[in-house]
Scaffold this active site. Structure first.
Site, PDB file in Angstrom:
ATOM      1  N   ARG A  80      72.072   6.071  54.488  1.00  0.00           N
ATOM      2  CA  ARG A  80      73.319   6.740  54.891  1.00  0.00           C
ATOM      3  C   ARG A  80      74.478   6.354  53.992  1.00  0.00           C
ATOM      4  NH1 ARG A  80      72.152   5.357  60.934  1.00  0.00           N
ATOM      5  NH2 ARG A  80      70.559   4.188  59.847  1.00  0.00           N
TER       6      ARG A  80
ATOM      7  N   GLU B   7      66.649  -9.087  63.228  1.00  0.00           N
ATOM      8  CA  GLU B   7      66.419  -9.725  64.523  1.00  0.00           C
ATOM      9  C   GLU B   7      64.928 -10.091  64.661  1.00  0.00           C
ATOM     10  OE1 GLU B   7      67.848  -7.359  67.695  1.00  0.00           O
ATOM     11  OE2 GLU B   7      67.468  -8.891  69.217  1.00  0.00           O
TER      12      GLU B   7
HETATM   13  P1  AMP Z   1      73.107  -5.072  59.889  1.00  0.00           P
HETATM   14  O1  AMP Z   1      72.384  -5.539  58.662  1.00  0.00           O
HETATM   15  O2  AMP Z   1      72.655  -5.776  61.129  1.00  0.00           O
HETATM   16  O3  AMP Z   1      74.616  -5.127  59.704  1.00  0.00           O
HETATM   17  O4  AMP Z   1      72.708  -3.548  60.126  1.00  0.00           O
HETATM   18  C1  AMP Z   1      73.296  -2.557  59.381  1.00  0.00           C
HETATM   19  C2  AMP Z   1      72.323  -1.479  58.980  1.00  0.00           C
HETATM   20  O5  AMP Z   1      71.467  -1.098  60.048  1.00  0.00           O
HETATM   21  C3  AMP Z   1      73.096  -0.247  58.555  1.00  0.00           C
HETATM   22  O6  AMP Z   1      72.468   0.294  57.404  1.00  0.00           O
HETATM   23  C4  AMP Z   1      72.987   0.684  59.757  1.00  0.00           C
HETATM   24  O7  AMP Z   1      72.770   1.992  59.327  1.00  0.00           O
HETATM   25  C5  AMP Z   1      71.805   0.160  60.580  1.00  0.00           C
HETATM   26  N1  AMP Z   1      72.162  -0.058  62.007  1.00  0.00           N
HETATM   27  C6  AMP Z   1      72.189  -1.261  62.653  1.00  0.00           C
HETATM   28  N2  AMP Z   1      72.522  -1.135  63.941  1.00  0.00           N
HETATM   29  C7  AMP Z   1      72.734   0.185  64.149  1.00  0.00           C
HETATM   30  C8  AMP Z   1      73.142   0.975  65.298  1.00  0.00           C
HETATM   31  N3  AMP Z   1      73.405   0.420  66.502  1.00  0.00           N
HETATM   32  N4  AMP Z   1      73.292   2.310  65.136  1.00  0.00           N
HETATM   33  C9  AMP Z   1      73.046   2.881  63.921  1.00  0.00           C
HETATM   34  N5  AMP Z   1      72.659   2.213  62.824  1.00  0.00           N
HETATM   35  C10 AMP Z   1      72.504   0.873  62.906  1.00  0.00           C
END
Ligand code: AMP
Length: 177
Positions: free
Chosen positions: A60, A97
């Site tokens: 995205r 996670e």
């Molecule tokens: P993080 O590495 O935990 O910050 O996760 C970010 C990545 O995971 C991004 O590329 C988001 O597109 C995806 N992502 C994580 N959580 C969500 C969520 N609740 N809704 C949509 N996309 C998410």
């Protein structure tokens, strides 16, 4: 904060697994005015800052990063999931996670000292952005800021990036995730 952008983002409960509130930007992307406003707001913030590369995180971050790069008169650099980039590359593993993931960048994608903006749709725990930011610096880029459409503040990603010395910005927040 942009309330109109937030109102165009759809929440899908329990996707991709139970307990996750998935913040779905396809409804924002499908809205002609919403899409334009998203790119315009980001371009307004970063215009005349000397940014010559916008790096987007697969997938995205690609959708947002390429039009933003054009608006800023910058080039676009893809940060990809493993095994997709054909040239000489470096990568970084990071913890999720459950399990782990990896992002990669071409070593010649950014010239030494070039000002770079990192873009993704959403910051949750910050693990993805932190790995991408580190790769940008490892190939010689000067990372100006990490920009997101959505911040999930409860998951602490913003603080994690700030603690590592990176600046962040988001157009809206969803709390309680
Ligand atoms: P993080 O590495 O935990 O910050 O996760 C970010 C990545 O995971 C991004 O590329 C988001 O597109 C995806 N992502 C994580 N959580 C969500 C969520 N609740 N809704 C949509 N996309 C998410």
């Amino acid at each position: 904060m942009s309330p109109s952008i937030k109102s165009l983002i759809r929440t899908i409960p329990d996707f991709p697994k139970p307990g996750i509130q998935f913040r779905d930007i396809t409804t924002l992307l499908a809205d002609a005015e919403g899409l334009k406003l998203t790119i315009d707001l980001l371009a307004d913030r970063y215009r005349n800052k000397g940014i010559s590369k916008v790096a987007g995180i697969e997938s995205r971050g690609f959708i947002l990063g390429a039009p933003l790069a054009i608006a800023l008169g910058a080039g676009f650099v893809p940060i990809r999931k493993p095994g997709k980039l054909p040239g000489e590359k470096i990568g970084l593993d990071y913890q999720l996670e459950y399990g782990h993931d990896r992002v990669e960048i071409h070593v010649d994608a950014i010239a030494r000292g070039e000002k770079v903006l990192l873009v993704d749709d959403l910051i949750a725990t910050g693990g993805t952005a932190l790995a991408a930011a580190s790769l940008i610096e490892q190939v010689g880029g000067a990372l100006l800021e990490c920009a997101f459409v959505i911040d999930l503040p409860d998951l602490g990603g913003r603080e994690r990036l700030h603690a590592a010395g990176y600046s962040t910005y988001a157009l809206c927040e969803f709390e309680g995730d």
